[in-house]
Design a protein around this motif. Structure first.
Motif, PDB file in Angstrom:
ATOM      1  N   ILE A   9       0.835  -1.288  -0.096  1.00  0.00           N
ATOM      2  CA  ILE A   9       0.059  -0.142  -0.031  1.00  0.00           C
ATOM      3  C   ILE A   9       0.939   1.443  -0.009  1.00  0.00           C
ATOM      4  O   ILE A   9       1.828   1.489   0.976  1.00  0.00           O
ATOM      5  CB  ILE A   9      -0.898   0.092   1.266  1.00  0.00           C
ATOM      6  CG1 ILE A   9      -1.761  -1.020   1.316  1.00  0.00           C
ATOM      7  CG2 ILE A   9      -1.850   1.111   0.951  1.00  0.00           C
ATOM      8  CD1 ILE A   9      -2.714  -1.169   2.630  1.00  0.00           C
ATOM      9  N   GLY A  10       0.852   1.910  -1.100  1.00  0.00           N
ATOM     10  CA  GLY A  10       1.878   3.320  -1.140  1.00  0.00           C
ATOM     11  C   GLY A  10       2.630   3.135  -2.424  1.00  0.00           C
ATOM     12  O   GLY A  10       3.450   2.091  -2.315  1.00  0.00           O
ATOM     13  N   GLY A  15       7.509   2.256  -1.474  1.00  0.00           N
ATOM     14  CA  GLY A  15       6.654   0.999  -1.970  1.00  0.00           C
ATOM     15  C   GLY A  15       6.992   0.689  -3.355  1.00  0.00           C
ATOM     16  O   GLY A  15       7.183  -0.688  -3.393  1.00  0.00           O
ATOM     17  N   LEU A  16       7.535   1.231  -4.120  1.00  0.00           N
ATOM     18  CA  LEU A  16       7.878   1.095  -5.526  1.00  0.00           C
ATOM     19  C   LEU A  16       9.104   0.126  -5.507  1.00  0.00           C
ATOM     20  O   LEU A  16       9.371  -0.897  -6.031  1.00  0.00           O
ATOM     21  CB  LEU A  16       8.073   2.198  -6.724  1.00  0.00           C
ATOM     22  CG  LEU A  16       6.698   2.948  -6.913  1.00  0.00           C
ATOM     23  CD1 LEU A  16       6.928   3.858  -7.697  1.00  0.00           C
ATOM     24  CD2 LEU A  16       5.767   1.916  -7.527  1.00  0.00           C
ATOM     25  N   MET A  17      10.213   0.432  -4.564  1.00  0.00           N
ATOM     26  CA  MET A  17      11.435  -0.234  -4.363  1.00  0.00           C
ATOM     27  C   MET A  17      11.011  -1.492  -3.914  1.00  0.00           C
ATOM     28  O   MET A  17      11.605  -2.664  -4.150  1.00  0.00           O
ATOM     29  CB  MET A  17      12.329   0.487  -3.466  1.00  0.00           C
ATOM     30  CG  MET A  17      13.269   1.682  -4.050  1.00  0.00           C
ATOM     31  SD  MET A  17      14.175   0.905  -5.610  1.00  0.00           S
ATOM     32  CE  MET A  17      15.443   0.300  -4.767  1.00  0.00           C
ATOM     33  N   CYS A  18      10.253  -1.647  -2.800  1.00  0.00           N
ATOM     34  CA  CYS A  18       9.864  -2.820  -2.219  1.00  0.00           C
ATOM     35  C   CYS A  18       9.115  -3.733  -3.278  1.00  0.00           C
ATOM     36  O   CYS A  18       9.500  -4.950  -3.433  1.00  0.00           O
ATOM     37  CB  CYS A  18       8.831  -2.510  -1.059  1.00  0.00           C
ATOM     38  SG  CYS A  18       8.258  -3.969  -0.045  1.00  0.00           S
ATOM     39  N   ALA A  19       8.117  -3.125  -4.174  1.00  0.00           N
ATOM     40  CA  ALA A  19       7.349  -4.008  -5.111  1.00  0.00           C
ATOM     41  C   ALA A  19       8.485  -4.457  -6.248  1.00  0.00           C
ATOM     42  O   ALA A  19       8.373  -5.833  -6.421  1.00  0.00           O
ATOM     43  CB  ALA A  19       6.374  -3.117  -5.649  1.00  0.00           C
ATOM     44  N   LEU A 115       8.911   2.413 -12.288  1.00  0.00           N
ATOM     45  CA  LEU A 115       7.698   1.598 -13.079  1.00  0.00           C
ATOM     46  C   LEU A 115       8.185   0.549 -13.975  1.00  0.00           C
ATOM     47  O   LEU A 115       7.600  -0.409 -14.011  1.00  0.00           O
ATOM     48  CB  LEU A 115       6.800   2.797 -13.619  1.00  0.00           C
ATOM     49  CG  LEU A 115       6.042   3.621 -12.558  1.00  0.00           C
ATOM     50  CD1 LEU A 115       5.157   4.660 -13.457  1.00  0.00           C
ATOM     51  CD2 LEU A 115       5.054   2.830 -11.916  1.00  0.00           C
ATOM     52  N   GLU A 116       9.316   1.262 -14.678  1.00  0.00           N
ATOM     53  CA  GLU A 116       9.777  -0.043 -15.648  1.00  0.00           C
ATOM     54  C   GLU A 116      10.179  -1.132 -15.101  1.00  0.00           C
ATOM     55  O   GLU A 116      10.190  -2.262 -15.409  1.00  0.00           O
ATOM     56  CB  GLU A 116      10.995   0.761 -16.576  1.00  0.00           C
ATOM     57  CG  GLU A 116      10.266   1.664 -17.548  1.00  0.00           C
ATOM     58  CD  GLU A 116      11.290   2.513 -18.602  1.00  0.00           C
ATOM     59  OE1 GLU A 116      11.072   3.189 -19.384  1.00  0.00           O
ATOM     60  OE2 GLU A 116      12.653   2.148 -18.203  1.00  0.00           O
ATOM     61  N   GLU A 117      11.112  -0.822 -13.989  1.00  0.00           N
ATOM     62  CA  GLU A 117      11.398  -2.116 -13.151  1.00  0.00           C
ATOM     63  C   GLU A 117      10.468  -2.812 -12.508  1.00  0.00           C
ATOM     64  O   GLU A 117      10.491  -3.910 -12.510  1.00  0.00           O
ATOM     65  CB  GLU A 117      12.373  -1.472 -12.052  1.00  0.00           C
ATOM     66  CG  GLU A 117      13.813  -1.047 -12.547  1.00  0.00           C
ATOM     67  CD  GLU A 117      14.662  -2.248 -12.980  1.00  0.00           C
ATOM     68  OE1 GLU A 117      14.840  -3.229 -12.195  1.00  0.00           O
ATOM     69  OE2 GLU A 117      15.272  -2.128 -13.833  1.00  0.00           O
ATOM     70  N   CYS A 118       9.612  -2.225 -12.140  1.00  0.00           N
ATOM     71  CA  CYS A 118       8.228  -2.843 -11.607  1.00  0.00           C
ATOM     72  C   CYS A 118       7.437  -3.741 -12.593  1.00  0.00           C
ATOM     73  O   CYS A 118       7.220  -4.695 -12.611  1.00  0.00           O
ATOM     74  CB  CYS A 118       7.119  -2.050 -11.106  1.00  0.00           C
ATOM     75  SG  CYS A 118       7.527  -1.450  -9.410  1.00  0.00           S
ATOM     76  N   VAL A 155       2.508  -4.844   2.683  1.00  0.00           N
ATOM     77  CA  VAL A 155       3.561  -3.951   3.157  1.00  0.00           C
ATOM     78  C   VAL A 155       2.748  -2.496   3.047  1.00  0.00           C
ATOM     79  O   VAL A 155       2.249  -2.289   2.185  1.00  0.00           O
ATOM     80  CB  VAL A 155       4.555  -3.953   2.141  1.00  0.00           C
ATOM     81  CG1 VAL A 155       5.520  -2.799   2.227  1.00  0.00           C
ATOM     82  CG2 VAL A 155       5.295  -5.296   1.810  1.00  0.00           C
ATOM     83  N   ILE A 156       3.160  -1.941   4.364  1.00  0.00           N
ATOM     84  CA  ILE A 156       2.385  -0.526   4.556  1.00  0.00           C
ATOM     85  C   ILE A 156       3.762   0.658   4.190  1.00  0.00           C
ATOM     86  O   ILE A 156       4.560   0.595   4.901  1.00  0.00           O
ATOM     87  CB  ILE A 156       1.956  -0.219   5.957  1.00  0.00           C
ATOM     88  CG1 ILE A 156       1.084  -1.128   6.245  1.00  0.00           C
ATOM     89  CG2 ILE A 156       1.216   1.094   5.893  1.00  0.00           C
ATOM     90  CD1 ILE A 156      -0.185  -1.390   5.670  1.00  0.00           C
ATOM     91  N   ALA A 157       3.570   1.253   2.967  1.00  0.00           N
ATOM     92  CA  ALA A 157       4.652   2.058   2.466  1.00  0.00           C
ATOM     93  C   ALA A 157       3.939   3.554   2.121  1.00  0.00           C
ATOM     94  O   ALA A 157       4.065   4.053   1.191  1.00  0.00           O
ATOM     95  CB  ALA A 157       5.165   1.593   1.249  1.00  0.00           C
ATOM     96  N   THR A 158       3.062   3.906   3.139  1.00  0.00           N
ATOM     97  CA  THR A 158       2.225   5.037   3.019  1.00  0.00           C
ATOM     98  C   THR A 158       2.953   6.430   3.553  1.00  0.00           C
ATOM     99  O   THR A 158       2.269   7.421   3.348  1.00  0.00           O
ATOM    100  CB  THR A 158       0.769   4.952   3.625  1.00  0.00           C
ATOM    101  OG1 THR A 158       1.291   4.393   4.982  1.00  0.00           O
ATOM    102  CG2 THR A 158      -0.168   4.120   2.777  1.00  0.00           C
TER     103      THR A 158
END
Ligand SMILES: Cc1cc2nc3c(=O)[nH]c(=O)nc-3n(C[C@H](O)[C@H](O)[C@H](O)COP(=O)(O)OP(=O)(O)OC[C@H]3O[C@@H](n4cnc5c(N)ncnc54)[C@H](O)[C@@H]3O)c2cc1C
Length: 335
Positions: A9-10, A15-19, A115-118, A155-158
């Motif tokens: 979430i976030g 959040g994007l690095m974690c994802a 976003l590309e890495e995701c 994961v809370i990444a807000t």
């Protein structure tokens, strides 16, 4: 009922690095963000050019009640890992000062890179998606407007409270409290100081002027530039020292750093006794700042009309960090 391995979430930097990391480990990842766009704070970071890392970044640069966290995190992911990622995406960058790395063109490239890495590892990112409820368990159950979700990991990444207009909320803090976790009091950090009343009026004409200084508050001491603004004081030295400032405590700015102003004055007085104080000050400050200082606080007389001991006493007190007589009242505000 939709099921994924990980819900984040976030969709900010964390959040994007974690994802993308979880996705690279083969997990099926879904990122949810209630805002209309991802990474809004990244977009405005570094004045739009994202100061994405620092070559000298180490555990000592992090303020935390648990210093071991930064040690362990930074030993596994160093600034060079991120530089390698940026280079792989051919994002041009430069070192500004003190190891600070900025994009040459725009922070947008950093968001695009994340976003590309995701996308490359199959992470799905959904904006405009608020989480209505969370039931912690095995699996975790979440309710969003479109229906229900289950996930093995949550994961809370807000992020923090700063700049609600960019989507910031207290969601993470509230959620932690709801689980019975201890949440430390929050306060503003890395922020400019706002002035009000007379000090603001006195310094307003200097908006846009920068000066080298040593800024000190509490345990913090930073040798960098400060910047006068329409609202108060900003610039790297001010942002850094704000993290060490407690309301009611003084902040001291040594505006004659790396030198002893009393000695410099004595030398100038001996060699050029008739120069005006303003001229002497303008050798290190901008002309406008020297002039304003003299208008406000120091009669602009020739140097030889000042008795040397007066200078020594008042200036040594200031450079020693004890002079708070003229420190304007300041309040830190959240970015
Ligand atoms: C003006 C400014 C300049 C900065 N410059 C730099 C810089 O140059 N270099 C640097 O390293 N750092 C800089 N920072 C700090 C940096 O931007 C932040 O530390 C970083 O972006 C925080 O990332 P985050 O993922 O933890 O949180 P955030 O970026 O705040 O992301 C949190 C995300 O969670 C979402 N969210 C919040 N509540 C909910 C909810 N209830 N449901 C769903 N989604 C939710 C938000 O919409 C947001 O997208 C700057 C910050 C500011 C404000």
């Amino acid at each position: 009922m939709e099921h994924v391995d990980v819900v984040v979430i976030g969709a900010g930097a964390a959040g994007l690095m974690c994802a993308l990391t979880a996705g690279a480990r083969g997990r099926r990842v879904l990122v949810l963000d209630h805002a209309n766009k991802v990474g809004k704070k990244i977009l405005m970071s570094g004045g739009g050019r994202c100061n994405f890392t620092n070559l000298h970044s180490g555990p000592d640069n992090f303020l935390s009640a648990n210093p071991h966290f930064a040690k362990s995190a930074l030993s596994r992911y160093t600034p060079w890992h991120f530089i390698e990622l940026v280079d792989r995406h051919r994002i041009a960058w430069h070192e500004k000062t003190l190891g600070q790395l900025f994009c040459d063109i725009s922070s947008k490239l950093v968001v695009k890179m994340l976003l590309e890495e995701c996308a490359a590892v199959g992470v799905e990112v959904r904006t405009h998606t608020a989480v209505e409820s969370i039931e912690v368990g095995t699996p975790h159950r979440l309710r969003i407007a479109a229906g229900a979700l289950t996930a093995e990991s949550l994961v809370i990444a807000t992020g923090g409270y700063s700049i609600p207009s960019l989507g910031a909320t207290g969601f993470g803090f509230d959620f932690a409290r709801s689980l019975g976790l201890d949440v430390l009091p929050t306060r503003a950090g890395l922020v400019p100081f706002t002035l009000s009343g007379k000090p603001l009026d006195q310094l307003a004409g200097l908006a846009g002027v920068a000066a080298e200084c040593v800024a000190r508050a509490g345990e913090g001491s930073f040798r960098e530039a400060m910047l006068f603004t329409h609202r108060g004081l900003s610039g790297p030295a001010v942002l850094q020292v704000s993290s060490y400032w407690e309301p009611g405590q003084p902040v001291v700015f040594d505006l004659w750093p790396d030198a002893d102003i009393a000695e410099d004055l004595a030398t100038a007085r001996a060699q050029r006794p008739r120069i005006a104080l303003r001229t002497f000050l303008a050798e290190r400050w901008t002309r406008s700042m020297a002039q304003r200082w003299c208008e406000l606080w120091l009669p602009d007389r020739p140097l030889d009309s000042w008795p040397v001991p007066t200078w020594s006493a008042s200036c040594r007190a200031c450079t020693g960090g004890r002079c708070v007589r003229r420190a304007p009242r300041a309040t830190a505000r959240r970015r």
